[in-house]
Each structure stands twice: as C-alpha cells, then as structure tokens.
Design an enzyme around this catalytic site. Structure first.
Site, PDB file in Angstrom:
ATOM      1  N   THR A  19      -3.372   9.164 -14.669  1.00 42.55           N
ATOM      2  CA  THR A  19      -4.748   9.663 -14.715  1.00 42.55           C
ATOM      3  C   THR A  19      -4.847  11.057 -15.299  1.00 42.55           C
ATOM      4  O   THR A  19      -5.899  11.672 -15.220  1.00 42.55           O
ATOM      5  CB  THR A  19      -5.343   9.660 -13.297  1.00 42.55           C
ATOM      6  OG1 THR A  19      -4.518  10.467 -12.456  1.00 42.55           O
ATOM      7  CG2 THR A  19      -5.443   8.255 -12.739  1.00 42.55           C
ATOM      8  N   GLY A  35      -1.533   6.035  -8.010  1.00 42.83           N
ATOM      9  CA  GLY A  35      -1.455   4.679  -7.477  1.00 42.83           C
ATOM     10  C   GLY A  35      -1.014   4.599  -6.040  1.00 42.83           C
ATOM     11  O   GLY A  35      -0.583   3.537  -5.579  1.00 42.83           O
ATOM     12  N   GLU A  37      -2.676   4.347  -3.472  1.00 42.91           N
ATOM     13  CA  GLU A  37      -3.442   3.326  -2.754  1.00 42.91           C
ATOM     14  C   GLU A  37      -2.871   1.927  -2.970  1.00 42.91           C
ATOM     15  O   GLU A  37      -3.212   0.985  -2.263  1.00 42.91           O
ATOM     16  CB  GLU A  37      -4.929   3.371  -3.153  1.00 42.91           C
ATOM     17  CG  GLU A  37      -5.201   3.018  -4.585  1.00 42.91           C
ATOM     18  CD  GLU A  37      -5.084   4.187  -5.575  1.00 42.91           C
ATOM     19  OE1 GLU A  37      -5.656   4.068  -6.663  1.00 42.91           O
ATOM     20  OE2 GLU A  37      -4.419   5.189  -5.281  1.00 42.91           O
ATOM     21  N   ASN A 104      -2.377  12.284  -0.954  1.00 42.07           N
ATOM     22  CA  ASN A 104      -2.049  11.923   0.415  1.00 42.07           C
ATOM     23  C   ASN A 104      -0.928  10.887   0.479  1.00 42.07           C
ATOM     24  O   ASN A 104      -0.581  10.247  -0.511  1.00 42.07           O
ATOM     25  CB  ASN A 104      -3.292  11.378   1.122  1.00 42.07           C
ATOM     26  CG  ASN A 104      -3.880  10.207   0.365  1.00 42.07           C
ATOM     27  OD1 ASN A 104      -4.553  10.408  -0.636  1.00 42.07           O
ATOM     28  ND2 ASN A 104      -3.621   8.994   0.811  1.00 42.07           N
ATOM     29  N   ASP A 146      -7.040  12.014   4.323  1.00 41.36           N
ATOM     30  CA  ASP A 146      -7.256  12.107   2.876  1.00 41.36           C
ATOM     31  C   ASP A 146      -7.589  13.538   2.462  1.00 41.36           C
ATOM     32  O   ASP A 146      -8.381  13.774   1.566  1.00 41.36           O
ATOM     33  CB  ASP A 146      -8.352  11.142   2.422  1.00 41.36           C
ATOM     34  CG  ASP A 146      -8.378  10.965   0.903  1.00 41.36           C
ATOM     35  OD1 ASP A 146      -7.371  11.275   0.237  1.00 41.36           O
ATOM     36  OD2 ASP A 146      -9.414  10.546   0.376  1.00 41.36           O
TER      37      ASP A 146
END
Length: 177
Positions: A19, A35, A37, A104, A146
């Site tokens: 990103t 990535g 998540e 995070n 987060d």
C-alpha cells in the site's frame, strides 16, 4: 521504459498487499507489505536496485530465536501476527538508519498471542545496509484496540536536556473510536 527486473516480495495470492511506494536509498529498494487482517507475517524487504535480488528481510513479528521473539507465545502465532508496514520507510542518510512504523497485531482479540507482541504498533529502526535491528519504540503493548502506527515516520530535530538532537516520530491520526 522496459522492465529491468521483477521480484516477488511475497508469494502471490498469499494475502499480502503493498500500500506504499517503495523507497530507494544508496543502491537498495525497500518495500513493506500490508495484510495483517489476512493473517500475514509483516516484513520489510530490501532488494538490490540493479538486479532486484533480495538482500535481506526483517520480519516485524519475530520468530522465537530472533530479537523480540520472546514477546510472542511459543505457539506459532508470530507466523500470522500482523505488524504490516503501510507506509514508505524513512532513511537518515547521516547515520544510515532506516525507520518505519507498523500496524496492530493480528488477530485483534489477542487470546492466542499473549505478551507485548514486538514489533507491532511500533516504530522500528534498522541499519539500512544490513537490515540489522537497532532500536524500536512500541507505542501500544499487546494492542487490542487497533491503536497502531499507520502514519509514516518523520525525521526531526528538537531540544533534549538543553542540546539539539535528531529524532524520529510518527504523527498520530485522530481516532473516532
């Protein structure tokens, strides 16, 4: 306009994304990945700018035998622990230090990842040539909220104990939690 080289920073279709723009410094191209998540293991990859050959990788969720590995439970959770790098790193050409911020830990719930979980929600400093760990500041230990560090790092000068010093920081974005 022809492609000189192509390097897969991560295995295609493995949940990673990039990103941020890569950083070029002194013959090396640096690329982070996102990535967390999707259960990825965060990393910064350094590649030779002429050949694209990988010079080194620094994993932002360290294995048990790596610096910071003792801050993760010994159950393999570091392999999918997040700590993505959403922004282009910063380099200090005066001392050859490379800095970046991390996201995070994953998963947010944290039940399977006791400990402080280095180097999540952190600013990390590495030797730009070798990738050797130098320093870090973890903004949130064992982040469950987060409150990570998604903004790029910024070099600055300031006063400390009456002397001008160089520093690195990461601006916090307002939160609507």
């Amino acid at each position: 306009g022809k492609v000189k080289w192509t390097t897969h920073v991560v295995k295609p279709k493995s949940g990673f994304s990039i990103t941020s723009a890569p950083l070029y410094y002194n013959g090396t191209v640096y690329a982070g990945g996102s990535g967390g998540e999707y259960g990825v293991r965060g990393r910064l990859t350094a590649m030779d700018a002429k050949t694209g050959k990988v010079k080194w990788r620094f994993y932002t969720t360290p294995a048990p035998n790596e610096t910071g590995g003792d801050t993760w439970p010994n159950n393999g959770s570091y392999k999918h622990g997040g700590a993505s790098i959403w922004n282009t790193p910063t380099v200090n050409p005066k001392n050859g230090m490379l800095f970046f911020s991390t996201s995070n830990a994953a998963p947010w719930t944290g039940g399977r990842r006791e400990g402080e979980n280095l180097f999540t929600a952190s600013i990390v400093g590495l030797d730009a040539e070798t990738g050797k760990y130098n320093c870090h500041f973890q903004e949130v230990h064992h982040d469950l909220w987060d409150f990570d560090a998604p903004s790029p790092t910024v070099l600055m000068k300031g006063e400390m104990n009456g002397k001008e010093v160089e520093a690195v920081g990461e601006p916090e974005i307002g939160r609507a939690h």
